[in-house]
Design a protein around this motif. Structure first.
Motif, mmCIF file in Angstrom:
data_model
loop_
_atom_site.group_PDB
_atom_site.id
_atom_site.type_symbol
_atom_site.label_atom_id
_atom_site.label_comp_id
_atom_site.label_asym_id
_atom_site.label_seq_id
_atom_site.Cartn_x
_atom_site.Cartn_y
_atom_site.Cartn_z
ATOM 1 N N ARG A 70 87.015 -0.226 139.479
ATOM 2 C CA ARG A 70 86.876 1.397 140.211
ATOM 3 C C ARG A 70 86.121 2.097 141.168
ATOM 4 N N ALA A 71 85.624 2.233 140.141
ATOM 5 C CA ALA A 71 83.715 3.358 140.511
ATOM 6 C C ALA A 71 82.697 2.418 141.021
ATOM 7 N N ASP A 72 82.643 0.686 140.539
ATOM 8 C CA ASP A 72 81.798 0.171 140.720
ATOM 9 C C ASP A 72 81.544 -1.023 141.076
ATOM 10 N N PRO A 73 82.368 -1.050 142.154
ATOM 11 C CA PRO A 73 83.128 -3.285 142.748
ATOM 12 C C PRO A 73 81.932 -3.596 143.418
ATOM 13 N N ALA A 74 80.840 -3.577 143.831
ATOM 14 C CA ALA A 74 79.497 -4.064 144.348
ATOM 15 C C ALA A 74 79.317 -4.389 142.565
ATOM 16 N N GLY A 75 79.047 -3.205 141.685
ATOM 17 C CA GLY A 75 78.327 -4.039 140.502
ATOM 18 C C GLY A 75 79.107 -5.178 139.884
ATOM 19 N N VAL A 76 80.328 -4.632 140.214
ATOM 20 C CA VAL A 76 81.250 -6.446 139.776
ATOM 21 C C VAL A 76 80.952 -7.120 140.466
ATOM 22 N N ARG A 77 80.787 -7.560 141.868
ATOM 23 C CA ARG A 77 80.777 -8.654 142.779
ATOM 24 C C ARG A 77 78.771 -9.077 142.406
ATOM 25 N N ARG A 78 77.819 -7.984 142.006
ATOM 26 C CA ARG A 78 77.222 -9.110 141.713
ATOM 27 C C ARG A 78 76.959 -9.553 140.310
ATOM 28 N N ARG A 79 77.558 -9.405 139.309
ATOM 29 C CA ARG A 79 77.626 -9.794 138.044
ATOM 30 C C ARG A 79 79.053 -10.952 138.417
ATOM 31 N N ILE A 80 79.702 -11.302 138.735
ATOM 32 C CA ILE A 80 80.622 -12.349 139.192
ATOM 33 C C ILE A 80 80.408 -13.436 139.940
ATOM 34 N N GLY A 81 81.202 -14.254 139.964
ATOM 35 C CA GLY A 81 80.932 -15.794 140.841
ATOM 36 C C GLY A 81 82.652 -15.869 140.936
ATOM 37 N N TYR A 82 82.806 -15.873 141.913
ATOM 38 C CA TYR A 82 84.280 -16.990 142.561
ATOM 39 C C TYR A 82 84.338 -17.853 143.401
ATOM 40 N N VAL A 83 84.696 -18.779 142.502
ATOM 41 C CA VAL A 83 85.652 -20.147 143.639
ATOM 42 C C VAL A 83 86.877 -19.618 143.752
ATOM 43 N N ALA A 84 87.146 -20.025 144.946
ATOM 44 C CA ALA A 84 88.028 -19.381 145.700
ATOM 45 C C ALA A 84 88.805 -20.705 145.974
ATOM 46 N N GLN A 85 90.549 -21.022 145.429
ATOM 47 C CA GLN A 85 90.969 -22.318 145.834
ATOM 48 C C GLN A 85 90.915 -22.916 147.035
#
Length: 314
Positions: A70-85
């Motif tokens: 909630r507090a740092d969604p941009a930080g989450v996005r920098r650290r994850i990779g997402y491969v959509a269906q």
């Protein structure tokens, strides 16, 4: 790597509030490959969208890759990779340009070297000038994964990565998924409708239904906990009744059923149960002519905890 408590999402519709996710608790340790299973409408996609910052939770807390959801969604996005269906490539833009754009968006300093490394690992070498629309299904899926890995994420979300691929391409992609942990040390959060895929790849499995986690554990733990193993004994003529009397008192045996001269047993742990079963039959003077051990499948587990077969729910 992921710690969620009471994660929930409610949608407001013309008919009123719909609770898609109703307080999910889950933990994923660094380096794990975790499978996330659930029938359609169970809350699987909504949970995945919340964990990847695509949808804000209505309630609950979560830490993803070391950052508060909630507090740092941009930080989450920098650290994850997402491969959509459905993938995220433009069918007309060359492979090399797609990868270069993704690298620049994430500020990857050694972009050419990183792109070359990923193309080599994911068997995309020589395809840099090709448009994704001209690639095979397996090549396009490997490109999707390369785009999700270009910034070296600590945590990778794979949403049904092998849907629509032929068996050979699926097996090939499985090896690449295993290497995400083996070579990169990445944590993988995988959704799939293929039970053999979850069984082959995942250290642990989470099953969601009606917006809640209804079962969690390793594939072997879930099979033992929910279904048990089945041992079928073929006996000499007239030995079934004597066998039942000798076996139903054993602590390893859950249930005994007779079919002619065959005895079917439900046991907690088939491997460990075999020796005491054979000893009990020998002591009772029962002739054993054949023995088979069958283990439950993940679909048995899924059917038990959700009331539906995952194959039917897919």
């Amino acid at each position: 790597m992921i710690k969620a408590r009471g994660l929930a999402r409610t949608f407001t519709t013309k008919r009123g509030a719909v609770e898609a996710v109703r307080g999910v608790d889950l933990d994923v340790a660094p380096g794990e490959i975790v499978g996330f299973l659930g029938p359609n409408g169970a809350g699987k996609s909504t949970t995945l969208r919340m964990l990847t910052t695509l949808l804000r939770p209505t309630a609950g807390t979560a830490s993803v890759a070391g950052h508060d959801l909630r507090a740092d969604p941009a930080g989450v996005r920098r650290r994850i990779g997402y491969v959509a269906q459905g993938g995220g490539t433009d069918p007309g833009v060359p492979v090399g340009e797609e990868l270069d754009l993704q690298a620049r968006l994430y500020g990857v300093r050694d972009a050419p070297g990183r792109i070359a490394e990923l193309c080599a690992r994911l068997e995309l070498e020589g395809l840099e000038r090709r448009a994704p629309g001209t690639l095979s299904g397996g090549q396009r899926r490997r490109l999707d994964i390369a785009l999700g890995l270009v910034h070296r994420p600590a945590l990778v979300f794979l949403d049904e990565p092998t849907t629509g691929l032929d068996p050979q391409s699926r097996g090939n992609l499985w090896e690449h998924i295993r290497r995400l942990r083996g070579q990169d040390g990445s944590t993988v959060f995988l959704t799939t409708h293929y039970l053999d895929e979850a069984d082959a790849l995942c250290d642990r499995i989470l099953i969601i239904d009606h917006g809640r986690i209804v079962a969690a554990g390793t594939p072997a733990e879930l099979k033992r906990r929910v279904s048990g193993d089945v041992i079928t004994l073929a006996l000499g003529h007239g030995g079934a009744d004597k066998a039942r009397a000798a076996l139903e008192v054993l602590p390893e045996v859950r249930e005994v059923a007779l079919t002619g001269d065959d005895v079917r047993l439900s046991v907690r742990d088939g491997d460990r149960a075999l020796t005491p079963l054979i000893r009990a039959l020998d002591a009772a003077g029962v002739e054993l002519t054949a023995l088979s051990l069958a283990r439950p499948t993940l679909d048995d587990v899924f059917l038990t905890v959700t009331g539906r077969s995952l194959r039917d729910a897919a």
